[in-house]
Design an enzyme around this catalytic site. Structure first.
Site, mmCIF file in Angstrom:
data_model
loop_
_atom_site.group_PDB
_atom_site.id
_atom_site.type_symbol
_atom_site.label_atom_id
_atom_site.label_comp_id
_atom_site.label_asym_id
_atom_site.label_seq_id
_atom_site.Cartn_x
_atom_site.Cartn_y
_atom_site.Cartn_z
ATOM 1 N N LYS A 228 8.638 -6.034 30.095
ATOM 2 C CA LYS A 228 7.815 -6.632 29.044
ATOM 3 C C LYS A 228 7.289 -5.555 28.098
ATOM 4 O O LYS A 228 7.416 -5.667 26.872
ATOM 5 C CB LYS A 228 6.630 -7.396 29.650
ATOM 6 C CG LYS A 228 5.776 -8.112 28.617
ATOM 7 C CD LYS A 228 4.516 -8.677 29.231
ATOM 8 C CE LYS A 228 3.453 -7.604 29.337
ATOM 9 N NZ LYS A 228 2.125 -8.148 29.696
ATOM 10 N N ASP A 246 5.274 -12.677 28.245
ATOM 11 C CA ASP A 246 3.918 -12.564 28.804
ATOM 12 C C ASP A 246 3.479 -13.930 29.313
ATOM 13 O O ASP A 246 4.272 -14.879 29.357
ATOM 14 C CB ASP A 246 2.951 -11.998 27.758
ATOM 15 C CG ASP A 246 2.644 -12.987 26.646
ATOM 16 O OD1 ASP A 246 3.310 -14.051 26.560
ATOM 17 O OD2 ASP A 246 1.723 -12.721 25.853
#
Length: 360
Positions: A228, A246
């Site tokens: 991420k 997320d």
């Protein structure tokens, strides 16, 4: 027979006749009395029957009245319970929507719907951007690591002091951990984060000449950097497409039934297959912006959502337009954003800069 005897006989006969007549009268009177008694008895019985009937009617009336009272009470309770029942039904419906399995949708239809949602969001958020303040790749990778388990706002309020004291990877690599911890304390988990940012700074200084690498396989080797974080850096510091999965992104793509996957890597792959690679970075910004402003985790503002007709989960949140508008956040609700130094496009759209740490 002598006259005297005849007279006596006549008198006796007359007396007998009178007695017989009297007896007949008495019998007749007795019959009348008996008849009257029977009538009286019959009337008394009738009166009793009438009284019994009247009593039964009264009892029935009382019972009916009692039933009416109970019915009225039940209706009253039902009436009072109606709103709660309605709320319960809505809640149950919302839960059903949230828990229902994915509807079988042809892949081509899913692609069309997903891309249309992204186009709609691009019109709503033409100023979408990463909500972390940064001036170079080093600041972005550090800020992204610090954003774990806290808000971008708190990171943005903390990093100015950090980068003012340690502007380069070499500076932060040689920093006193206790001094860094004190600066990072407002972000939470400051000891672990201090270890990560000093560690990644040391790796940058020793292995990459003090420069943040532009390849995924290199970035994920840095302490505290996962896929991420790597995609945030690649997409926003190097212009290389990446999907940032997320918590907001995960929540929304599942609500929209783009995928049923729960693991970030699998979500990334499933969603990436629906869009051209060139759209991945901005897609991430659009989805995350929408999740923070309208499609909240607990109370989505469904009644103010621009993509409501395309959303399978519509109705999970507030559908009344007026009430929904009160749930909007950041620039949509007239409140400050998360960046102290947001892009000009955001300011032009009515966005408000966030206050520095300790202000207000």
């Amino acid at each position: 027979m002598k006259p005297t005897a005849k007279k006596a006989a006549k008198k006796a006969t007359a007396t007998t006749k009178k007695a017989t007549a009297t007896t007949k009268k008495a019998t007749a009177t007795a019959k009348k009395v008996t008849a009257t008694t029977k009538k009286a008895t019959s009337s008394k019985a009738a009166a009793k029957k009438t009284a019994a009937k009247e009593t039964a009617v009264v009892k029935k009336a009382a019972a009916a009245k009692s039933v009416a009272k109970k019915t009225a009470a039940v209706k009253s309770v039902a009436k009072k319970a109606a709103p709660a029942k309605s709320v319960a039904k809505k809640t149950a419906a919302a839960r059903a929507v949230a828990k229902k399995p994915l509807v079988a949708e042809p892949s081509t239809a899913l692609v069309r719907r997903a891309r249309r949602i992204n186009r709609e969001l691009a019109e709503v958020y033409p100023y979408a951007h990463p909500e972390l303040d940064f001036e170079n790749p080093f600041q972005l990778v550090v800020a992204t690591v610090l954003s774990a388990q806290t808000t971008d706002l708190r990171v943005n309020q903390t990093t100015p002091a950090l980068f003012a004291k340690y502007p380069t990877p070499e500076d932060l690599a040689a920093a006193n951990p206790e001094e860094v911890e004190e600066i990072l304390r407002p972000t939470g988990f400051f000891r672990a984060k201090t270890k990560s940012v000093i560690g990644l700074s040391r790796a940058l200084a020793e292995e990459f000449g003090g420069q943040v690498p532009g390849r995924l396989e290199d970035l994920v080797k840095l302490p505290g950097v996962g896929r991420k974080t790597a995609f945030v850096v690649l997409g926003n510091a190097f212009g290389r497409p990446g999907i940032t999965v997320d918590t907001h992104f995960q929540r929304l793509v599942r609500r929209w039934q783009w995928t049923a996957e729960t693991e970030p890597d699998k979500i990334e792959a499933a969603v990436g297959a629906l869009f051209p690679k060139s759209e991945w970075t901005m897609l991430s910004h659009h989805v995350i912006f929408h999740g923070r402003r309208i499609c909240h985790a607990r109370k989505p503002a469904c009644g103010a959502c621009p993509i409501a007709p395309l959303c399978p989960a519509y109705g999970e949140g507030e559908t009344d337009p007026e009430k929904a508008r009160k749930l909007l956040k950041y620039e949509k609700g007239g409140y400050p954003g998360q960046r102290l130094n947001p892009p000009q496009a955001y300011l032009d759209a009515g966005g408000i800069p966030a206050p520095p740490l300790g202000a207000g």
